[in-house]
Scaffold this active site. Structure first.
Site, PDB file in Angstrom:
ATOM      1  N   THR A 122       0.863  -1.184   0.000  1.00 47.40           N
ATOM      2  CA  THR A 122       0.000   0.000   0.000  1.00 47.40           C
ATOM      3  C   THR A 122       0.900   1.235   0.000  1.00 47.40           C
ATOM      4  O   THR A 122       1.659   1.450   0.939  1.00 47.40           O
ATOM      5  CB  THR A 122      -0.895  -0.006   1.249  1.00 47.40           C
ATOM      6  N   GLU A 151      -3.622  -5.014  -3.045  1.00 48.79           N
ATOM      7  CA  GLU A 151      -4.187  -6.262  -2.536  1.00 48.79           C
ATOM      8  C   GLU A 151      -5.169  -5.934  -1.412  1.00 48.79           C
ATOM      9  O   GLU A 151      -4.906  -5.070  -0.604  1.00 48.79           O
ATOM     10  CB  GLU A 151      -3.033  -7.134  -2.009  1.00 48.79           C
ATOM     11  N   PHE A 152      -6.300  -6.632  -1.385  1.00 50.39           N
ATOM     12  CA  PHE A 152      -7.337  -6.313  -0.406  1.00 50.39           C
ATOM     13  C   PHE A 152      -7.570  -7.441   0.598  1.00 50.39           C
ATOM     14  O   PHE A 152      -8.600  -7.485   1.254  1.00 50.39           O
ATOM     15  CB  PHE A 152      -8.651  -5.986  -1.131  1.00 50.39           C
ATOM     16  N   GLU A 155      -6.487 -10.378   7.131  1.00 55.32           N
ATOM     17  CA  GLU A 155      -5.864 -11.387   7.969  1.00 55.32           C
ATOM     18  C   GLU A 155      -6.961 -12.328   8.475  1.00 55.32           C
ATOM     19  O   GLU A 155      -8.075 -11.903   8.751  1.00 55.32           O
ATOM     20  CB  GLU A 155      -5.148 -10.732   9.143  1.00 55.32           C
ATOM     21  N   LYS A 207      -6.828   1.799  -3.054  1.00 55.27           N
ATOM     22  CA  LYS A 207      -6.499   1.010  -1.854  1.00 55.27           C
ATOM     23  C   LYS A 207      -6.729   1.831  -0.577  1.00 55.27           C
ATOM     24  O   LYS A 207      -7.355   1.374   0.381  1.00 55.27           O
ATOM     25  CB  LYS A 207      -5.049   0.534  -1.943  1.00 55.27           C
ATOM     26  N   ASN A 211      -9.779   1.173   2.373  1.00 60.18           N
ATOM     27  CA  ASN A 211      -9.534   0.956   3.808  1.00 60.18           C
ATOM     28  C   ASN A 211     -10.116   2.094   4.652  1.00 60.18           C
ATOM     29  O   ASN A 211     -10.641   1.860   5.742  1.00 60.18           O
ATOM     30  CB  ASN A 211      -8.035   0.797   4.080  1.00 60.18           C
ATOM     31  N   ALA A 255     -20.487  -3.129  15.898  1.00 63.00           N
ATOM     32  CA  ALA A 255     -19.912  -2.209  16.888  1.00 63.00           C
ATOM     33  C   ALA A 255     -18.955  -2.984  17.782  1.00 63.00           C
ATOM     34  O   ALA A 255     -19.127  -4.178  18.027  1.00 63.00           O
ATOM     35  CB  ALA A 255     -21.032  -1.589  17.711  1.00 63.00           C
ATOM     36  N   GLY A 260      -8.428  -2.102  14.793  1.00 68.48           N
ATOM     37  CA  GLY A 260      -6.967  -2.166  14.951  1.00 68.48           C
ATOM     38  C   GLY A 260      -6.374  -2.845  13.734  1.00 68.48           C
ATOM     39  O   GLY A 260      -6.968  -2.851  12.658  1.00 68.48           O
ATOM     40  N   CYS A 263      -3.408  -2.472   8.993  1.00 69.63           N
ATOM     41  CA  CYS A 263      -3.791  -1.660   7.822  1.00 69.63           C
ATOM     42  C   CYS A 263      -4.683  -0.473   8.138  1.00 69.63           C
ATOM     43  O   CYS A 263      -4.341   0.666   7.810  1.00 69.63           O
ATOM     44  CB  CYS A 263      -4.474  -2.546   6.789  1.00 69.63           C
TER      45      CYS A 263
END
Ligand code: UDX
Length: 434
Positions: A122, A151-152, A155, A207, A211, A255, A260, A263
């Site tokens: 990114t 890349e999207f 984890e 990208k 995000n 919610a 965190g 990214c």
């Protein structure tokens, strides 16, 4: 196709293993010799479901190899991905591109025939231009194009995300580069995810915008949750009620204690800096960043409030430390703010996480780390669910009550239905108390 990937972090390793699985000849390069030696033995440096088997299977067939030698690998490459880290620079939050530029300068020396060099990391708008300039300067004879192909993957679901993407973004300024990327992704496109071709700067911005928009959705629903608490409404029903509108969409409306990871926090900050640099400030994103920081701090207060403001000398059992389930990643995890917040007020903290404790032990001191959820609750005055691992979804409530000093559960991920916890003092997020 011969594919070279520089950098064996999350994106590099997952992309390499998946592209090998699609039949390409993939060489992954990293300058960390010890890491490469471990990878050659099939030892994966991260916990990511499905990745170990994928790497090992493709190493066995010879489709996937690991090396520290850029010179040999690059010479026969059709495509070279730069997938090195771009951490937030200390002090100003801008992406640190030194690894990207170093990789570009090094690989340029070894190019022997036409290849496409792709930024997978990114990177800010204009980085592809800069990479091209560095390579041209280093090796004016080299025949190459530079493209952007963000890349999207997420984890925890990285392999599935790579293999079944919602879209593939190809930012390239020449027809031959676009043609080569289409060939690379041909096996993936058989399932027809749209392949969107743009110019390089647009791809770079897509990208960050993606995000930042996800962070915005989370920040929005977290503030709606606060409003629900004040107004005695239910945030899960609000999320469902708005998410059924196709223009809004139902995902990323859970919610919780704040986002965190490696990214969302880094990329929102970087986008804010980029926007300021272009004199087009994104005040919406500035507000999202501030709200997310405040939210993590507010969660420690919420736990204290659940113990009637008196937490000194009390024991709090924390279940889940990683920033989300199915990863061992602790980067920017809410636990890193919430647990010290509790400790500052004099609480003793016990904690358990299925995968994150090895790293957590370096980051969170004076915590009593436990072997499982029930050991963690033994003698505690309250239990907090901080990360929604599956194993915390079906806890034995009767047994819990026998272990806890008092039945107080603070569920920061809304893991349970309200009626399931009627015999507990149950505090969740944005829902009326049980
Ligand atoms: C993210 C993007 O989703 C991915 O497309 C990009 O390539 C990398 O960054 P990742 O960091 O793996 O992926 O995690 P993600 O699933 O996006 O979750 C980020 C954070 O948001 C987590 O802390 C998670 O708990 C939180 N979250 C997510 C919520 O609080 N509520 C939600 O509804 C969704």
């Amino acid at each position: 196709m011969h594919v070279v990937i520089i950098g064996t972090g999350y994106v590099g390793l997952v992309s390499g293993a998946c592209l090998a699985d699609f039949g390409h000849e993939v060489t992954c390069i990293d300058r960390d010799k010890a890491k490469i030696e471990r990878l050659k033995k099939g030892v994966i440096p991260i916990y990511e479901p499905g990745l170990e088997a994928l790497v090992n299977n493709n190493m066995k067939t010879g489709k996937l190899t690991f090396t520290t030698r850029t010179d040999i690998a690059v010479g026969r490459a059709d495509i070279i991905f730069i997938a090195v880290e771009t951490p937030a620079r200390q002090g100003d939050g801008r992406a640190d591109l030194s690894c990207v530029y170093a990789a570009a300068a090094e690989l340029a020396q070894h190019i022997k025939s036409y290849c496409v060099v792709i930024n997978k990391s990114t990177v800010p708008i204009g980085t592809a231009d800069e990479v091209e300039a560095i390579m041209q300067k280093t090796n004016p004879e080299a025949d190459f194009d530079v493209a952007s192909n963000p890349e999207f993957l997420r984890e925890g679901t990285a392999v599935r995300d790579f293999k079944c993407p919602d879209r593939i973004i190809v930012g390239a300024d020449t027809e031959r580069a676009i043609a080569r990327l289409k060939t690379l992704y041909h096996p993936l496109c058989l399932d027809k995810p749209p392949l969107l071709c743009t110019n390089r700067r647009t791809a770079e911005l897509i990208k960050y915008a993606a995000n930042a928009f996800l962070a915005l959705k989370i920040g929005f629903i977290n503030q709606v949750a606060d409003l629900c608490e004040a107004a005695k409404a239910d945030v899960q029903q609000v999320a469902r009620g708005i998410g059924l509108d196709k223009r809004i969409g139902s995902e990323f409306l859970n919610a919780g204690p704040g986002y965190g990871g490696s990214c969302l926090p880094k990329d929102t900050l970087a986008l804010s800096r980029i926007a300021h640099d272009f004199s087009a400030p994104m005040t919406i994103i500035d507000a999202v960043i501030a709200a997310n920081d405040q939210r993590k701090e507010a969660m420690a207060r919420r736990i204290t409030d659940a113990l009637r403001g008196d937490i000194k000398g009390k024991t709090v059992a924390v279940l889940g430390l990683t920033f989300k389930p199915e990863t061992d990643d602790m980067r920017e995890a809410p636990s890193l703010v919430i647990i010290p917040g509790l400790q500052q007020q004099g609480a003793n903290v016990r904690a358990y996480d299925p995968q994150g404790m090895k790293t957590a032990k370096h980051l969170l001191k004076d915590v009593d780390y436990c072997q499982n959820a029930y050991e963690c609750m033994q003698g505690a005055d309250a239990v907090v669910i901080l990360t929604e691992w599956n194993e915390f979804r079906e806890l034995d409530k009767t047994y819990m009550k026998s272990l806890l000093n008092q039945p107080v559960l603070i569920d920061l991920r809304n893991t349970y239905a309200l009626e399931e916890l009627e015999t507990f003092a149950y505090h969740s997020v944005g829902r009326p108390a049980a």
